[in-house]
Design a protein around this motif. Structure first.
Motif, PDB file in Angstrom:
ATOM      1  N   ILE A  40       0.855  -1.181   0.000  1.00 17.42           N
ATOM      2  CA  ILE A  40       0.000   0.000   0.000  1.00 17.42           C
ATOM      3  C   ILE A  40       0.895   1.237   0.000  1.00 17.42           C
ATOM      4  O   ILE A  40       1.647   1.473   0.954  1.00 17.42           O
ATOM      5  CB  ILE A  40      -0.938   0.021   1.214  1.00 17.42           C
ATOM      6  N   HIS A  41       0.820   2.008  -1.069  1.00 14.62           N
ATOM      7  CA  HIS A  41       1.719   3.150  -1.224  1.00 14.62           C
ATOM      8  C   HIS A  41       1.248   4.350  -0.411  1.00 14.62           C
ATOM      9  O   HIS A  41       0.140   4.367   0.148  1.00 14.62           O
ATOM     10  CB  HIS A  41       1.853   3.515  -2.706  1.00 14.62           C
ATOM     11  N   SER A  42       2.071   5.375  -0.394  1.00 15.80           N
ATOM     12  CA  SER A  42       1.755   6.618   0.301  1.00 15.80           C
ATOM     13  C   SER A  42       1.260   7.638  -0.714  1.00 15.80           C
ATOM     14  O   SER A  42       0.659   7.276  -1.731  1.00 15.80           O
ATOM     15  CB  SER A  42       2.999   7.118   1.036  1.00 15.80           C
ATOM     16  N   LYS A 104      -6.680 -13.906   2.002  1.00 16.22           N
ATOM     17  CA  LYS A 104      -5.766 -13.534   3.075  1.00 16.22           C
ATOM     18  C   LYS A 104      -4.454 -13.011   2.495  1.00 16.22           C
ATOM     19  O   LYS A 104      -3.895 -13.624   1.580  1.00 16.22           O
ATOM     20  CB  LYS A 104      -5.502 -14.732   3.983  1.00 16.22           C
ATOM     21  N   VAL A 105      -3.971 -11.907   3.062  1.00 12.47           N
ATOM     22  CA  VAL A 105      -2.742 -11.289   2.566  1.00 12.47           C
ATOM     23  C   VAL A 105      -1.884 -10.809   3.728  1.00 12.47           C
ATOM     24  O   VAL A 105      -2.380 -10.575   4.830  1.00 12.47           O
ATOM     25  CB  VAL A 105      -3.044 -10.092   1.633  1.00 12.47           C
ATOM     26  N   HIS A 106      -0.608 -10.681   3.464  1.00 14.07           N
ATOM     27  CA  HIS A 106       0.297  -9.924   4.308  1.00 14.07           C
ATOM     28  C   HIS A 106       0.288  -8.492   3.777  1.00 14.07           C
ATOM     29  O   HIS A 106       0.157  -8.269   2.572  1.00 14.07           O
ATOM     30  CB  HIS A 106       1.707 -10.492   4.242  1.00 14.07           C
ATOM     31  N   ILE A 107       0.434  -7.516   4.656  1.00 15.38           N
ATOM     32  CA  ILE A 107       0.377  -6.116   4.225  1.00 15.38           C
ATOM     33  C   ILE A 107       1.683  -5.415   4.538  1.00 15.38           C
ATOM     34  O   ILE A 107       2.234  -5.539   5.636  1.00 15.38           O
ATOM     35  CB  ILE A 107      -0.795  -5.373   4.895  1.00 15.38           C
ATOM     36  N   PHE A 108       2.174  -4.685   3.546  1.00 13.31           N
ATOM     37  CA  PHE A 108       3.298  -3.769   3.742  1.00 13.31           C
ATOM     38  C   PHE A 108       2.807  -2.380   3.366  1.00 13.31           C
ATOM     39  O   PHE A 108       2.437  -2.133   2.217  1.00 13.31           O
ATOM     40  CB  PHE A 108       4.495  -4.154   2.867  1.00 13.31           C
ATOM     41  N   GLY A 109       2.764  -1.467   4.339  1.00 11.51           N
ATOM     42  CA  GLY A 109       2.266  -0.121   4.086  1.00 11.51           C
ATOM     43  C   GLY A 109       3.332   0.925   4.321  1.00 11.51           C
ATOM     44  O   GLY A 109       4.049   0.887   5.331  1.00 11.51           O
ATOM     45  N   VAL A 128      -5.879 -10.445   7.313  1.00 13.02           N
ATOM     46  CA  VAL A 128      -4.533  -9.873   7.340  1.00 13.02           C
ATOM     47  C   VAL A 128      -3.631 -10.771   8.182  1.00 13.02           C
ATOM     48  O   VAL A 128      -3.819 -10.917   9.391  1.00 13.02           O
ATOM     49  CB  VAL A 128      -4.541  -8.441   7.901  1.00 13.02           C
ATOM     50  N   LEU A 129      -2.642 -11.374   7.538  1.00 13.98           N
ATOM     51  CA  LEU A 129      -1.778 -12.352   8.190  1.00 13.98           C
ATOM     52  C   LEU A 129      -0.613 -11.714   8.930  1.00 13.98           C
ATOM     53  O   LEU A 129      -0.132 -12.249   9.922  1.00 13.98           O
ATOM     54  CB  LEU A 129      -1.253 -13.337   7.146  1.00 13.98           C
ATOM     55  N   SER A 130      -0.116 -10.604   8.413  1.00 13.78           N
ATOM     56  CA  SER A 130       0.934  -9.851   9.086  1.00 13.78           C
ATOM     57  C   SER A 130       0.877  -8.424   8.570  1.00 13.78           C
ATOM     58  O   SER A 130       0.337  -8.159   7.491  1.00 13.78           O
ATOM     59  CB  SER A 130       2.324 -10.454   8.854  1.00 13.78           C
ATOM     60  N   LEU A 131       1.433  -7.507   9.356  1.00 10.05           N
ATOM     61  CA  LEU A 131       1.393  -6.096   8.995  1.00 10.05           C
ATOM     62  C   LEU A 131       2.766  -5.484   9.232  1.00 10.05           C
ATOM     63  O   LEU A 131       3.307  -5.538  10.341  1.00 10.05           O
ATOM     64  CB  LEU A 131       0.339  -5.369   9.835  1.00 10.05           C
ATOM     65  N   THR A 132       3.340  -4.911   8.179  1.00 12.01           N
ATOM     66  CA  THR A 132       4.616  -4.200   8.286  1.00 12.01           C
ATOM     67  C   THR A 132       4.381  -2.755   7.877  1.00 12.01           C
ATOM     68  O   THR A 132       3.880  -2.490   6.783  1.00 12.01           O
ATOM     69  CB  THR A 132       5.688  -4.832   7.381  1.00 12.01           C
ATOM     70  N   ILE A 133       4.716  -1.833   8.775  1.00 10.37           N
ATOM     71  CA  ILE A 133       4.491  -0.403   8.543  1.00 10.37           C
ATOM     72  C   ILE A 133       5.836   0.298   8.477  1.00 10.37           C
ATOM     73  O   ILE A 133       6.596   0.289   9.451  1.00 10.37           O
ATOM     74  CB  ILE A 133       3.627   0.211   9.658  1.00 10.37           C
TER      75      ILE A 133
END
Length: 373
Positions: A40-42, A104-109, A128-133
């Motif tokens: 997910i972009h900014s 189901k997805v992992h998210i990188f934002g 959401v399986l994991s979240l990296t911010i």
């Protein structure tokens, strides 16, 4: 790079998306047995910001998915004057995932993309399986950052007013070019600091060209620019502790040490909010500016990879290949090359179109075979 039509509460839009797999930079579908990471972009730049992630062979052992948010990049649609911030963006992305039949997805934002990822993890914890911010933003936008965003928008609006019509290229006035470049320069300082690599410069040119197409030339397009670059940030909401407590996955926060807009304390405050809500969270600091994903991809990518593998099924083997020094082709490679960035070793022959000159080591091709360059 396909579009998918989606009916959203915000309207009927055509979202640009791309799926990269171990064997293809532009796959038609994911590899079902592999983990899928949603990027997910900014603001200002769209999914092309993740060039360093999609070109990394270690991450390309997964399915990588990028979606341009409404008002950005290649997505077709208009925000208008309706409320549109964190919740609305997250809901749109959820509907795109539904349309792509991705559960189901992992998210990188990145930056506000991380806030959107938090919204998704709270509203749809089972998906959401994991979240990296990376480069988190605070619950409320700092006044000085809002002032900077308004200054950039005002430069853009002045430049747009200088054009007698929407024609670009040589017919654009010198004054308009200067104002556009001034806005772009200020933006690059916010995102990348004062030192710029060839890749960052190529991103600036590529993103500016796309922004001119979607944010300039009519009052409606200028309003879209304001909605995405200013109003989104001033009207966005922050999750309550009760909402944060609904997040079930582990979260990892990455702060870039030279972020001029958001200090390390911002990341620490987010970490504490998640801890207080009972979320398993960790915090790392890496070198780099606000958009460190482009300049310090190796360290950031290692954190993301560990986050995905922590919950991935160990019984599912990942595709293995040896990439001693190379990058993999991405959905944006050719565009970056058009704007002057030639990925490859320092002695690359700039006059050659040989793929091996740009991608040293091993590269996957769409034919499902692995060849040595």
């Amino acid at each position: 790079m396909p579009h998918i039509p989606v009916s959203c509460p915000s309207g009927n839009h055509e979202f640009w998306y791309s799926i990269s797999t171990p064997t293809s930079p532009n796959a038609k579908q994911i590899v079902p047995e592999l983990p899928t990471v949603l990027f997910i972009h900014s603001g200002y730049c769209a999914s092309e910001t993740f060039e360093a992630q999609f070109s990394d062979p270690r991450l390309r052992q997964f399915n990588l998915l990028a979606i341009d948010a409404l008002g950005h990049g290649g997505t077709r649609g208009t925000i208008g004057d309706q409320p549109y911030a964190t919740k609305e963006t997250a809901e749109d992305l959820r509907l795109v995932l539904d349309a792509l039949h991705l559960d189901k997805v992992h998210i990188f934002g990145l930056a506000n993309g991380g806030t959107i990822g938090l919204e998704l993890a709270s509203a749809y914890p089972e998906r959401v399986l994991s979240l990296t911010i990376c480069s988190p933003i605070p619950p409320t936008e700092p006044e000085e950052v809002i002032a900077g965003r308004m200054e950039l928008f005002n430069h853009w609006a002045e430049a747009d007013a200088q054009a007698p019509d929407s024609t670009l290229g040589e017919q654009v006035s010198r004054a308009r070019k200067e104002m556009v470049n001034e806005a772009a320069t200020g933006l690059m300082q916010l995102l990348f600091g004062f030192d710029r690599s060839p890749l960052e410069e190529a991103l600036r040119k590529y993103a500016l060209r796309r922004d001119l197409e979607i944010w300039s030339g009519s009052p409606e397009k200028l309003e879209q620019c304001f909605s995405t670059s200013v109003r989104w940030f001033t009207e966005r909401s922050w999750l309550t502790q009760e909402s944060l407590s609904k997040v079930q996955c582990a979260a990892h926060i990455i702060h870039c040490s030279e972020d001029v807009g958001y200090p390390y304390e911002t990341a620490q405050e987010m970490e504490k909010s998640l801890q207080d809500a009972g979320v398993r969270v960790s915090l790392s600091q890496v070198h780099g500016a606000h958009y460190g994903v482009l300049t310090n991809g190796e360290e950031i990518n290692a954190i993301l990879r560990d986050q995905v593998l922590e919950v991935a099924d160990p019984k599912t083997p990942l595709p293995q290949a040896d990439f001693p020094c190379g990058r993999m082709r991405t959905p944006w490679t050719d565009n970056f090359r058009r704007f002057g960035w030639l990925p490859g070793p320092p002695d690359t022959d700039d006059n050659s179109d040989s793929e091996s000159d740009y991608y040293a080591g091993w590269i996957y091709r769409d034919t499902q075979t692995i060849v040595e360059s």
